[in-house]
Motif scaffolding. Sequence first.
Motif, mmCIF file in Angstrom:
data_model
loop_
_atom_site.group_PDB
_atom_site.id
_atom_site.type_symbol
_atom_site.label_atom_id
_atom_site.label_comp_id
_atom_site.label_asym_id
_atom_site.label_seq_id
_atom_site.Cartn_x
_atom_site.Cartn_y
_atom_site.Cartn_z
ATOM 1 N N GLU A 5 0.810 -1.215 0.000
ATOM 2 C CA GLU A 5 0.000 0.000 0.000
ATOM 3 C C GLU A 5 0.850 1.275 0.000
ATOM 4 O O GLU A 5 0.346 2.365 0.251
ATOM 5 N N LEU A 6 2.131 1.146 -0.281
ATOM 6 C CA LEU A 6 2.999 2.324 -0.352
ATOM 7 C C LEU A 6 2.614 3.175 -1.553
ATOM 8 O O LEU A 6 2.228 2.656 -2.591
ATOM 9 N N TYR A 7 2.760 4.471 -1.416
ATOM 10 C CA TYR A 7 2.469 5.384 -2.519
ATOM 11 C C TYR A 7 3.790 5.864 -3.109
ATOM 12 O O TYR A 7 4.545 6.570 -2.444
ATOM 13 N N PRO A 8 4.092 5.484 -4.352
ATOM 14 C CA PRO A 8 5.378 5.880 -4.934
ATOM 15 C C PRO A 8 5.373 7.332 -5.402
ATOM 16 O O PRO A 8 4.415 7.789 -6.020
ATOM 17 N N ILE A 9 6.436 8.038 -5.072
ATOM 18 C CA ILE A 9 6.612 9.409 -5.551
ATOM 19 C C ILE A 9 8.071 9.573 -5.978
ATOM 20 O O ILE A 9 8.940 8.811 -5.556
ATOM 21 N N ASP A 115 9.232 5.742 7.374
ATOM 22 C CA ASP A 115 8.117 6.390 6.684
ATOM 23 C C ASP A 115 8.191 6.082 5.195
ATOM 24 O O ASP A 115 7.222 6.273 4.470
ATOM 25 N N PHE A 116 9.354 5.669 4.727
ATOM 26 C CA PHE A 116 9.577 5.357 3.316
ATOM 27 C C PHE A 116 10.702 4.341 3.211
ATOM 28 O O PHE A 116 11.466 4.150 4.158
ATOM 29 N N TYR A 117 10.762 3.678 2.074
ATOM 30 C CA TYR A 117 11.845 2.741 1.772
ATOM 31 C C TYR A 117 12.603 3.246 0.560
ATOM 32 O O TYR A 117 12.032 3.903 -0.314
ATOM 33 N N LYS A 128 12.612 6.611 -15.374
ATOM 34 C CA LYS A 128 13.056 6.073 -14.095
ATOM 35 C C LYS A 128 11.972 5.139 -13.578
ATOM 36 O O LYS A 128 10.803 5.512 -13.516
ATOM 37 N N VAL A 129 12.354 3.926 -13.219
ATOM 38 C CA VAL A 129 11.428 2.936 -12.684
ATOM 39 C C VAL A 129 11.875 2.607 -11.266
ATOM 40 O O VAL A 129 13.041 2.251 -11.044
ATOM 41 N N ALA A 130 10.973 2.744 -10.304
ATOM 42 C CA ALA A 130 11.277 2.418 -8.915
ATOM 43 C C ALA A 130 10.579 1.112 -8.547
ATOM 44 O O ALA A 130 9.454 0.865 -8.963
ATOM 45 N N ILE A 131 11.269 0.288 -7.767
ATOM 46 C CA ILE A 131 10.761 -1.038 -7.407
ATOM 47 C C ILE A 131 10.694 -1.157 -5.891
ATOM 48 O O ILE A 131 11.653 -0.855 -5.191
ATOM 49 N N SER A 132 9.553 -1.595 -5.398
ATOM 50 C CA SER A 132 9.375 -1.787 -3.964
ATOM 51 C C SER A 132 8.899 -3.204 -3.671
ATOM 52 O O SER A 132 8.053 -3.743 -4.380
ATOM 53 N N THR A 133 9.433 -3.778 -2.603
ATOM 54 C CA THR A 133 8.926 -5.057 -2.106
ATOM 55 C C THR A 133 8.282 -4.852 -0.731
ATOM 56 O O THR A 133 8.199 -5.775 0.062
#
Length: 197
Positions: A5-9, A115-117, A128-133
Motif C-alpha cells: 500500500e505504499l504510494y510511490p513518488i 516512513d519510506f523505503y 526512471k522505474v522504482a521497485i518496492s517489495t
Amino acid sequence: MERNELYPIFLKVNNLKVLIVGGGNVAEEKLTFLLKSSPNAQVEMISPMYREGTVKLAQKHGVKIHDGKYRTKYLKGKHIVVATTDVPKVNEKVYADCRKRSILVNVADNPPFCDFYMGGIVTKGNVKVAISTNGKSPTTAKRLRQFFEDVIPENVDDLVKNLNEYRKTIKGDFEEKVETLNEFTKGLVSKKGQDEN
C-alpha cells in the motif's frame, strides 16, 4: 494476499535537505544510492567516524560532513532523514525526533521505523522505474532492478523526447491529447499474442 500500500513518488532531492545519521557501511551504501539517482541532492551527514570511501564520495558531491554524535539540532531545516547507525537506541531516537517534527525518516533495515523505503531504481535517461517489495526483500528488488535494466532498451529516452515534441504539436483539449498519445504508444505494451491484431 498481502498488498503493498505504499504510494510511490519521485522527489526532487536537489530542492530538499537530507540528513544521513551514521558513517559506516550502511551510511555509505545509502549515500551512494541517493547520489547515483540524484547527483545534486542536498545531503549532510553526522557521525563520530566515517569510512574513507564515504568521505571521498561526500567530497566529490559537496556533501557536508559533521564529526560528532547525533543531536536533534542536526534536524533543523531537514526534510528527509536516514538513520544508519549500528546502535538501535540512537536510530530509534532519530525516528522519534523526526516524527515529532514531521520529517520523513528511514531507519535502515528496520521497517517499523520507516516512513519510506529506498527501493530498487532503474534509470535510462528521463525514464526512471522504482521497485518496492514493501520492505520485505531488498534482494528481490535488486534482482528486479537488474531484470528491468536488461529489458528496458537504451534508446527509450529518445522515444520519450520524441513523444514530448509530438505532444506539443497535438491539437485539442487534454482528453483528446491523451487519447492520441495512448493510441500512438499502445504498441509499447502490446501483449504476446496480441501483436498481430
